[in-house]
Design a protein around this motif. Structure first.
Motif, short mmCIF file in Angstrom:
data_model
loop_
_atom_site.label_atom_id
_atom_site.label_comp_id
_atom_site.label_asym_id
_atom_site.label_seq_id
_atom_site.Cartn_x
_atom_site.Cartn_y
_atom_site.Cartn_z
N PRO A 1 -12.64 -30.17 -56.53
CA PRO A 1 -11.60 -30.53 -55.57
C PRO A 1 -10.36 -29.64 -55.68
CG PRO A 1 -12.45 -32.48 -56.67
CD PRO A 1 -13.04 -31.29 -57.37
N CYS A 2 -9.91 -29.17 -54.55
CA CYS A 2 -8.69 -28.38 -54.41
C CYS A 2 -8.77 -26.97 -54.99
CB CYS A 2 -7.47 -29.09 -54.98
SG CYS A 2 -7.19 -30.68 -54.19
N GLU A 3 -9.88 -26.61 -55.59
CA GLU A 3 -10.01 -25.23 -56.09
C GLU A 3 -10.41 -24.36 -54.89
OE1 GLU A 3 -11.69 -24.21 -59.82
OE2 GLU A 3 -11.10 -26.11 -60.72
N ASP A 4 -9.37 -23.98 -54.15
CA ASP A 4 -9.53 -23.26 -52.89
C ASP A 4 -9.10 -21.81 -53.07
OD1 ASP A 4 -9.91 -25.89 -52.09
OD2 ASP A 4 -8.02 -26.02 -51.01
N PHE A 5 -9.78 -20.95 -52.32
CA PHE A 5 -9.46 -19.53 -52.37
C PHE A 5 -9.21 -19.02 -50.96
CE2 PHE A 5 -12.21 -20.52 -55.97
CZ PHE A 5 -11.33 -20.23 -57.00
N CYS A 6 -8.45 -17.96 -50.88
CA CYS A 6 -8.14 -17.33 -49.61
C CYS A 6 -8.71 -15.92 -49.62
CB CYS A 6 -6.62 -17.30 -49.41
SG CYS A 6 -6.11 -16.51 -47.89
N VAL A 7 -9.34 -15.55 -48.53
CA VAL A 7 -9.85 -14.19 -48.35
C VAL A 7 -9.04 -13.57 -47.22
CG1 VAL A 7 -11.86 -12.79 -47.71
CG2 VAL A 7 -12.18 -14.87 -49.08
N LEU A 8 -8.29 -12.54 -47.56
CA LEU A 8 -7.51 -11.81 -46.56
C LEU A 8 -8.38 -10.66 -46.08
CD1 LEU A 8 -4.12 -11.64 -48.48
CD2 LEU A 8 -4.71 -13.17 -46.62
N GLN A 9 -8.83 -10.75 -44.82
CA GLN A 9 -9.72 -9.73 -44.27
C GLN A 9 -8.91 -8.76 -43.43
OE1 GLN A 9 -12.62 -10.94 -41.30
NE2 GLN A 9 -14.13 -9.55 -42.17
N HIS A 10 -9.00 -7.48 -43.77
CA HIS A 10 -8.23 -6.46 -43.06
C HIS A 10 -8.74 -6.34 -41.63
CE1 HIS A 10 -6.52 -2.54 -42.00
NE2 HIS A 10 -5.59 -2.85 -42.89
N SER A 11 -7.86 -5.92 -40.75
CA SER A 11 -8.22 -5.80 -39.33
C SER A 11 -9.33 -4.79 -39.09
CB SER A 11 -6.98 -5.42 -38.51
OG SER A 11 -6.41 -4.23 -39.00
N ASN A 12 -9.61 -3.91 -40.05
CA ASN A 12 -10.75 -3.00 -39.91
C ASN A 12 -12.08 -3.73 -40.13
OD1 ASN A 12 -11.24 -3.26 -42.67
ND2 ASN A 12 -10.58 -1.18 -43.17
N ARG A 13 -11.99 -5.04 -40.43
CA ARG A 13 -13.14 -5.95 -40.59
C ARG A 13 -13.93 -5.71 -41.88
NH1 ARG A 13 -13.01 -10.11 -37.92
NH2 ARG A 13 -15.20 -10.36 -37.61
N ARG A 14 -13.46 -4.83 -42.75
CA ARG A 14 -14.24 -4.58 -43.95
C ARG A 14 -13.54 -5.02 -45.22
NH1 ARG A 14 -17.64 0.20 -44.76
NH2 ARG A 14 -18.52 -1.14 -46.32
N ILE A 15 -12.46 -4.39 -45.55
CA ILE A 15 -11.85 -4.64 -46.85
C ILE A 15 -11.32 -6.08 -46.92
CG2 ILE A 15 -9.46 -3.91 -46.43
CD1 ILE A 15 -11.38 -2.48 -49.29
N ALA B 1 -0.68 -2.20 -48.52
CA ALA B 1 -0.93 -2.68 -47.16
C ALA B 1 -0.77 -4.19 -47.03
CB ALA B 1 -2.33 -2.28 -46.72
N ALA B 2 -0.99 -4.91 -48.12
CA ALA B 2 -0.90 -6.37 -48.04
C ALA B 2 0.49 -6.88 -48.39
CB ALA B 2 -1.93 -7.02 -48.95
N GLU B 3 1.45 -5.97 -48.57
CA GLU B 3 2.81 -6.41 -48.86
C GLU B 3 3.31 -7.29 -47.72
OE1 GLU B 3 4.17 -5.89 -51.77
OE2 GLU B 3 2.54 -4.62 -52.39
N ALA B 4 4.26 -8.10 -48.00
CA ALA B 4 4.84 -9.12 -47.12
C ALA B 4 4.44 -9.05 -45.65
CB ALA B 4 6.35 -9.12 -47.27
N GLY B 5 5.06 -8.19 -44.84
CA GLY B 5 4.76 -8.15 -43.42
C GLY B 5 3.35 -7.67 -43.13
N GLY B 6 2.86 -6.76 -43.94
CA GLY B 6 1.53 -6.21 -43.73
C GLY B 6 0.44 -7.25 -43.87
N ALA C 1 0.49 -10.36 -43.05
CA ALA C 1 0.39 -11.14 -41.82
C ALA C 1 -0.09 -10.29 -40.64
CB ALA C 1 1.73 -11.78 -41.50
N ARG C 2 0.37 -9.07 -40.59
CA ARG C 2 0.08 -8.21 -39.44
C ARG C 2 -1.34 -7.66 -39.46
NH1 ARG C 2 3.74 -3.78 -39.79
NH2 ARG C 2 5.30 -5.38 -39.55
N TYR C 3 -1.82 -7.22 -40.62
CA TYR C 3 -3.10 -6.52 -40.68
C TYR C 3 -4.24 -7.33 -41.26
CZ TYR C 3 -0.15 -2.51 -39.69
OH TYR C 3 0.73 -1.65 -39.12
N PHE C 4 -3.94 -8.51 -41.77
CA PHE C 4 -4.97 -9.31 -42.43
C PHE C 4 -5.14 -10.66 -41.74
CE2 PHE C 4 -3.78 -6.25 -45.60
CZ PHE C 4 -4.94 -6.02 -46.34
N THR C 5 -6.39 -11.10 -41.63
CA THR C 5 -6.71 -12.44 -41.14
C THR C 5 -7.04 -13.30 -42.36
OG1 THR C 5 -7.63 -11.52 -39.12
CG2 THR C 5 -8.25 -13.79 -39.67
#
Length: 176
Positions: free
Chosen positions: A25-39, A3-8, A10-14
């Protein structure tokens, strides 16, 4: 993780960000939250030192301590029963990544929830962490408690807020 593949992605994750975790410093992480608001999918943010040029990832280790390995996490069944899975706090370490320059980075969950899976593919092919950090190079998948799913992003930065942090860093480094 298809689901998180390329287009997915951007489309399904915030995208949400946690900058300078544990004051590093600069040790930053990204959390991709699915549009279902859970995963939630935990990845390295663009500015993380491991994604900067010149770094080569030597190894990934999900062994957190003598008694705790994220690889021992057990989730099974069609509905991914999470009772036996490991519960994570925001600062729970997910893995440690060693780079060719001798640096070791601890990757943190950044959110509270149950560990659904870790990306075992990065153990044998750590380069995908750098090549495709938001898709195949993800670190782990975390499922927040249902009652916490709406508040899980409190304390995280939006894409716009994160870009402002990066701009401030750039401006302060170019002035010194």
């Amino acid at each position: 993780m298809a689901a998180a593949e390329a287009g997915g992605a951007a489309r399904y994750f915030t995208r949400w960000y946690k900058a300078d975790v544990k004051g590093r410093p600069c040790e930053d992480f990204c959390v991709l939250q699915h549009s279902n608001r859970r995963i939630c999918v935990i990845t390295l943010a663009e500015a993380h030192p491991l994604l900067q040029s010149g770094k080569t990832i030597e190894s990934v280790n999900y062994q957190i301590s003598a008694n705790c390995s994220r690889l021992q996490n057990k989730v099974s069944g069609k509905s991914k029963r999470v009772r036996a899975s490991q519960f994570l706090t925001e600062l729970a370490p997910l893995c440690r990544i060693s780079s060719s320059d001798g640096e070791e980075y601890t990757i943190y969950s950044c959110i509270r929830g149950r560990l659904i899976e870790v990306n075992e593919n990065i153990l044998s092919n750590p380069a995908i962490l750098q090549e495709k950090p938001s898709t195949e190079g993800y670190i782990a998948v975390v499922l927040p408690k249902f009652e916490e799913s709406k508040s899980i992003t409190e304390g995280l930065l939006t894409q716009k807020e994160y870009e402002e942090v990066l701009l401030k860093r750039h401006n302060s480094s170019s002035q010194s």
